[in-house]
Design an enzyme around this catalytic site. Structure first.
Site, PDB file in Angstrom:
ATOM      1  N   TYR A  92     -77.835  37.271 -39.750  1.00 20.57           N
ATOM      2  CA  TYR A  92     -77.214  36.648 -40.916  1.00 20.57           C
ATOM      3  C   TYR A  92     -78.111  35.565 -41.493  1.00 20.57           C
ATOM      4  O   TYR A  92     -79.106  35.171 -40.885  1.00 20.57           O
ATOM      5  CB  TYR A  92     -75.839  36.078 -40.556  1.00 20.57           C
ATOM      6  CG  TYR A  92     -75.851  34.797 -39.741  1.00 20.57           C
ATOM      7  CD1 TYR A  92     -76.225  34.796 -38.404  1.00 20.57           C
ATOM      8  CD2 TYR A  92     -75.483  33.578 -40.320  1.00 20.57           C
ATOM      9  CE1 TYR A  92     -76.224  33.616 -37.672  1.00 20.57           C
ATOM     10  CE2 TYR A  92     -75.472  32.398 -39.594  1.00 20.57           C
ATOM     11  CZ  TYR A  92     -75.852  32.427 -38.269  1.00 20.57           C
ATOM     12  OH  TYR A  92     -75.863  31.270 -37.542  1.00 20.57           O
ATOM     13  N   ARG A 122     -86.881  34.884 -43.484  1.00 20.84           N
ATOM     14  CA  ARG A 122     -86.410  34.856 -42.103  1.00 20.84           C
ATOM     15  C   ARG A 122     -85.486  36.054 -41.816  1.00 20.84           C
ATOM     16  O   ARG A 122     -85.519  36.633 -40.727  1.00 20.84           O
ATOM     17  CB  ARG A 122     -85.679  33.541 -41.808  1.00 20.84           C
ATOM     18  CG  ARG A 122     -85.276  33.420 -40.331  1.00 20.84           C
ATOM     19  CD  ARG A 122     -84.709  32.056 -40.007  1.00 20.84           C
ATOM     20  NE  ARG A 122     -83.513  31.779 -40.777  1.00 20.84           N
ATOM     21  CZ  ARG A 122     -82.940  30.592 -40.857  1.00 20.84           C
ATOM     22  NH1 ARG A 122     -83.457  29.547 -40.209  1.00 20.84           N
ATOM     23  NH2 ARG A 122     -81.852  30.414 -41.577  1.00 20.84           N
ATOM     24  N   LYS A 154     -81.960  35.141 -35.879  1.00 18.04           N
ATOM     25  CA  LYS A 154     -80.672  34.587 -36.331  1.00 18.04           C
ATOM     26  C   LYS A 154     -79.585  35.655 -36.227  1.00 18.04           C
ATOM     27  O   LYS A 154     -79.224  36.297 -37.217  1.00 18.04           O
ATOM     28  CB  LYS A 154     -80.816  34.050 -37.758  1.00 18.04           C
ATOM     29  CG  LYS A 154     -79.705  33.097 -38.186  1.00 18.04           C
ATOM     30  CD  LYS A 154     -80.076  32.381 -39.465  1.00 18.04           C
ATOM     31  CE  LYS A 154     -78.925  31.611 -40.075  1.00 18.04           C
ATOM     32  NZ  LYS A 154     -78.465  30.470 -39.296  1.00 18.04           N
ATOM     33  N   GLU A 160     -81.913  22.349 -29.604  1.00 19.72           N
ATOM     34  CA  GLU A 160     -81.519  22.142 -31.004  1.00 19.72           C
ATOM     35  C   GLU A 160     -80.024  21.886 -31.047  1.00 19.72           C
ATOM     36  O   GLU A 160     -79.349  21.920 -30.015  1.00 19.72           O
ATOM     37  CB  GLU A 160     -81.894  23.361 -31.855  1.00 19.72           C
ATOM     38  CG  GLU A 160     -81.233  24.643 -31.388  1.00 19.72           C
ATOM     39  CD  GLU A 160     -81.716  25.896 -32.117  1.00 19.72           C
ATOM     40  OE1 GLU A 160     -82.124  25.818 -33.285  1.00 19.72           O
ATOM     41  OE2 GLU A 160     -81.658  26.981 -31.495  1.00 19.72           O
TER      42      GLU A 160
HETATM   43  N1  PLP Z   1     -80.571  26.100 -35.425  1.00 16.39           N
HETATM   44  C1  PLP Z   1     -79.467  26.852 -35.332  1.00 16.39           C
HETATM   45  C2  PLP Z   1     -79.009  27.300 -33.983  1.00 16.39           C
HETATM   46  C3  PLP Z   1     -78.746  27.214 -36.491  1.00 16.39           C
HETATM   47  O1  PLP Z   1     -77.633  27.973 -36.383  1.00 16.39           O
HETATM   48  C4  PLP Z   1     -79.196  26.755 -37.748  1.00 16.39           C
HETATM   49  C5  PLP Z   1     -78.473  27.109 -38.982  1.00 16.39           C
HETATM   50  O2  PLP Z   1     -77.486  27.789 -38.982  1.00 16.39           O
HETATM   51  C6  PLP Z   1     -80.343  25.957 -37.803  1.00 16.39           C
HETATM   52  C7  PLP Z   1     -81.019  25.662 -36.618  1.00 16.39           C
HETATM   53  C8  PLP Z   1     -80.863  25.436 -39.109  1.00 16.39           C
HETATM   54  O3  PLP Z   1     -81.477  26.460 -39.861  1.00 16.39           O
HETATM   55  P1  PLP Z   1     -81.532  26.370 -41.438  1.00 16.39           P
HETATM   56  O4  PLP Z   1     -82.201  25.085 -41.778  1.00 16.39           O
HETATM   57  O5  PLP Z   1     -82.361  27.545 -41.832  1.00 16.39           O
HETATM   58  O6  PLP Z   1     -80.131  26.444 -41.918  1.00 16.39           O
END
Ligand code: PLP
Length: 287
Positions: free
Chosen positions: A34, A53, A150, A182
């Site tokens: 997603y 991505r 993702k 994270e």
């Molecule tokens: N890390 C995780 C586990 C996430 O689910 C997300 C966003 O959903 C991010 C980092 C941040 O990614 P982005 O800046 O592309 O939204």
């Protein structure tokens, strides 16, 4: 509540009429990926990054993505238009589709993937967490070992967020071997007392955040010193500032980790500057 118009496999339909098979592998096996792209003033921000991505996530899983960036942009824009979305997000999910039964093996390559998109209206610029900061609690990182993809396997992040809520906090930071990987749905950052911004280096351990990449560019443009490396919970707790980045939260200050206040317990100056600069840059780049 008014019915949104959503997109399902080539059609724009009212949300109540949207249908996906019960044999869809996204539903049965979490065999799906997603993206979430944010919208400001009816325009998409960081769109090429998100679609890049998505392409990578699908390729890593040998999943077909028979739509190019232009076709996906058209669908996003059409949904924004049909739902009169000024500010919020567009959620996109791609799954390996349905072979009409449950089976672990990937179906034949002629099985059409499932593509679903919907909009979510939300105030992103004026948000309480953005201005007041959030409190996080640490949780063991019990997710799988390919967090750089993702996927829709979000049960553990959901559990971690529920644990944070139960502890009176707003979100969770994941920890593995004493080091922060994270946030449950964002990338984690800290600012050391000597003014160095630190965020974990890219690897299979974390998602390569699109907002993270843009904030790194902005930090460089502002001549901030940056180190991409892992940091411990204790280092973050004694840092000058902490914050998280994601498509829907932009740059959001973290004011406490496991009830230990960060700095003076208020949103930090650098986080505030980066949030303002990210919003300004996003408005400029929005398409
Ligand atoms: N890390 C995780 C586990 C996430 O689910 C997300 C966003 O959903 C991010 C980092 C941040 O990614 P982005 O800046 O592309 O939204």
């Amino acid at each position: 509540m008014t019915q949104r118009t959503v997109y399902v496999n080539g059609e724009y339909v009212a949300e109540r009429d949207a249908r996906v098979s019960i044999f869809d592998r996204g539903f049965l096996l979490a065999d799906g990926v997603y993206e979430v792209s944010s919208v400001l003033e009816g325009k998409l921000i960081d769109f090429p990054g998100h679609m890049g991505r998505l392409k990578r996530s699908a390729a890593e899983l040998e999943m077909a993505l028979p739509w190019d960036e232009k076709a996906l942009l058209t669908i996003h824009r059409e949904l924004i238009r049909r739902n009169a979305l000024a500010e919020g997000m567009v959620y996109l999910q791609l799954t390996r589709g349905s072979a009409g039964d449950r089976d672990f093996g990937y179906p034949d390559t002629d099985t059409p993937p499932t593509l679903v998109l919907f909009t979510q209206a939300k105030s992103l610029v004026d948000s309480r967490s953005g201005s007041e900061g959030i409190r996080v609690v640490t949780q063991p990182d019990w997710r799988w070992a390919r967090r750089d993809i993702k996927t829709v396997q979000l049960l553990y992040p959901a559990m971690a967020k529920m644990a944070a809520k139960a502890a009176g906090a707003d979100d969770a930071w994941m920890v593995e071997d004493g080091m922060v990987t994270e946030g449950a749905s964002n990338n984690a950052w800290m600012l050391t007392h000597d003014g160095t911004l630190v965020t974990r280096e890219l690897s299979h351990a974390i998602l390569p955040g699109i907002t993270r990449a843009v904030v790194l560019e902005i930090a460089e443009a502002l001549s901030l010193r940056v180190e991409e490396r892992a940091f411990s919970v204790e280092e973050a707790q004694s840092a000058k500032e902490c914050f998280v980045t994601s498509a829907s939260s932009f740059v959001t200050p973290v004011i406490a980790i496991d009830d230990v206040s960060i700095g003076d317990g208020c949103p930090g100056e650098v986080a505030r500057r980066l949030r303002a600069a990210y919003i300004e840059e996003s408005r400029r780049r929005a398409i």
